[in-house]
Design an enzyme around this catalytic site. Structure first.
Site, PDB file in Angstrom:
ATOM      1  N   CYS A 140     -13.429  21.299 -16.724  1.00 20.51           N
ATOM      2  CA  CYS A 140     -12.810  22.552 -17.167  1.00 20.51           C
ATOM      3  C   CYS A 140     -12.600  23.490 -15.992  1.00 20.51           C
ATOM      4  CB  CYS A 140     -13.672  23.219 -18.238  1.00 20.51           C
ATOM      5  SG  CYS A 140     -12.969  24.768 -18.822  1.00 20.51           S
ATOM      6  N   CYS A 183     -13.161  27.176 -16.737  1.00 23.35           N
ATOM      7  CA  CYS A 183     -14.576  27.565 -16.823  1.00 23.35           C
ATOM      8  C   CYS A 183     -15.218  27.634 -15.443  1.00 23.35           C
ATOM      9  CB  CYS A 183     -15.392  26.547 -17.630  1.00 23.35           C
ATOM     10  SG  CYS A 183     -14.599  25.894 -19.084  1.00 23.35           S
ATOM     11  N   ASP A 184     -14.956  26.656 -14.609  1.00 23.83           N
ATOM     12  CA  ASP A 184     -15.759  26.470 -13.396  1.00 23.83           C
ATOM     13  C   ASP A 184     -15.008  26.696 -12.090  1.00 23.83           C
ATOM     14  OD1 ASP A 184     -17.936  25.806 -14.987  1.00 23.83           O
ATOM     15  OD2 ASP A 184     -17.340  23.714 -15.103  1.00 23.83           O
TER      16      ASP A 184
END
Ligand code: NDP
Length: 321
Positions: free
Chosen positions: A141, A144-145
């Protein structure tokens, strides 16, 4: 199969942000929801370290803590959270009909409404070095990261819309993005391909596959193999993103609910209504486009409101225990 049967108003399957938000709303509406968590209590967020993009957490929060807090919030209003996995379903076609869900092949729950929030599972390449370094620089992701790799060199594998979108996202944050596409062309839409091609810090490598993710504790590099020539080379990176698709967790609903050709549940219009009355779907199980915790939570809220409205419109059901 045991003889245990239970009759309830609202059954929630899955315990990610969609399921817990549905539970908070359903419990507050006095639907006395019972949630079965599924195999991975807390869902995909429990495999994430820091969640920095969920509104309301100015300092960020780690995924597992966030899920514990969501559970506590759902329980505060009376949701009963149980560990267990739905193993088969028999949904009614009738408005006001009773839906039967078997849990762990052992117990049947009969529910007037069912909210499906079983999520989706990111696909990984499956090579040992990738599995070993999950959480150590391997992520599925970018949104997300990606932030953790600000100013650094990263690589992404995949040639679909997700990979193209995530590569563009990473290109805004990182110094260089190497994008590996296993064919000699991308599957992504022309518009997305154009976007990727227009970004100078994305290097596209076609006919390229991952031979190994390098690094002991954290990602330090990638060994790439050209699948036409067999030639291998190594690049130095600190983050490796896998964007080769997701699999919605819908196997038990095959033949029961309408799905698209990749297995995502189809919901009608702007609602969370599935093809069966009284059965609603929220979160990633019905969304292959946005797939964010906050959008999943939003549709979880919608599912609980849809369930509440549905129950209000059907004739007074037989007594509910
Ligand atoms: P897709 O299934 O469309 O693409 C997966 C990509 O990963 C393909 O390029 C595939 O290669 C590649 N791949 C699969 N397995 C491997 C492997 N083992 N090694 C290397 N490469 C691999 O998935 P997406 O998640 O990209 O998209 C899913 C759906 O969601 C699509 O319908 C897409 O259009 C949609 N979507 C739409 C968005 C939007 O409209 N903004 C954003 C994101 C997704 P190959 O082509 O060789 O099979």
């Amino acid at each position: 199969m045991s003889e245990k049967i239970e009759r309830i108003k609202t059954l929630i399957l899955g315990s990610g942000p969609a399921g817990y938000t549905a539970a908070i709303y359903a419990a507050r509406a006095d639907l006395k929801p019972i949630m079965y968590t599924g195999m991975e209590p807390g869902g995909q967020l429990t495999t994430t370290t820091e969640v920095d993009n969920f509104p309301g957490y100015p300092e960020g929060i780690d995924g597992p803590t966030m899920m514990v807090q969501l559970q506590q919030q759902a329980e505060r209003f009376g949701t009963e959270v149980r560990i267990g996995m739905a193993t088969s379903v028999d949904f009614s076609d009738e408005i006001g009909g009773i839906h039967k869900v078997t849990i762990d092949d052992a117990k049947v729950v009969e529910a007037e409404t069912v909210i499906i929030s079983t999520g989706a599972t990111a696909k990984y390449l499956g090579i040992p070095s990738e599995q070993r370094l999950r959480g150590g620089g391997v992520s599925a992701c970018a949104v997300c990261d990606g932030f953790f790799y600000k100013g650094q060199d990263v690589a992404i594998v995949g040639g679909g819309d997700t990979a193209a979108e995530e590569a563009s996202y990473l290109a805004n944050i990182c110094r260089k993005v190497t994008m590996l596409v296993r064919k000699d062309h991308m599957r992504a839409s022309k518009a997305m391909q154009h976007r990727v091609n227009s970004l100078e810090n994305i290097e596209l490598r076609y006919n390229s596959e991952v031979d190994e993710v390098l690094g002991e504790q954290v990602v330090e590099g990638l060994r790439i193999v050209n699948n036409q020539t067999g030639e291998k080379d190594e690049i130095a990176i600190t983050g490796f993103f896998v964007a080769i698709g997701h699999k919605p967790n819908t196997d038990i609903f095959v033949g029961q609910l309408e799905m698209d050709d990749t297995g995502y549940l189809i919901t009608h219009g702007k609602s969370t209504k599935t093809s069966k009355p009284g059965v609603f779907a929220s979160g990633d199980v019905q969304d292959k486009e946005y797939r964010q915790a906050v959008t999943a939570a939003g549709t979880g809220c919608m599912a609980a409101l849809d369930a509440e409205r549905y129950l209000a419109t059907i004739e007074a059901p037989e007594e509910v225990s």
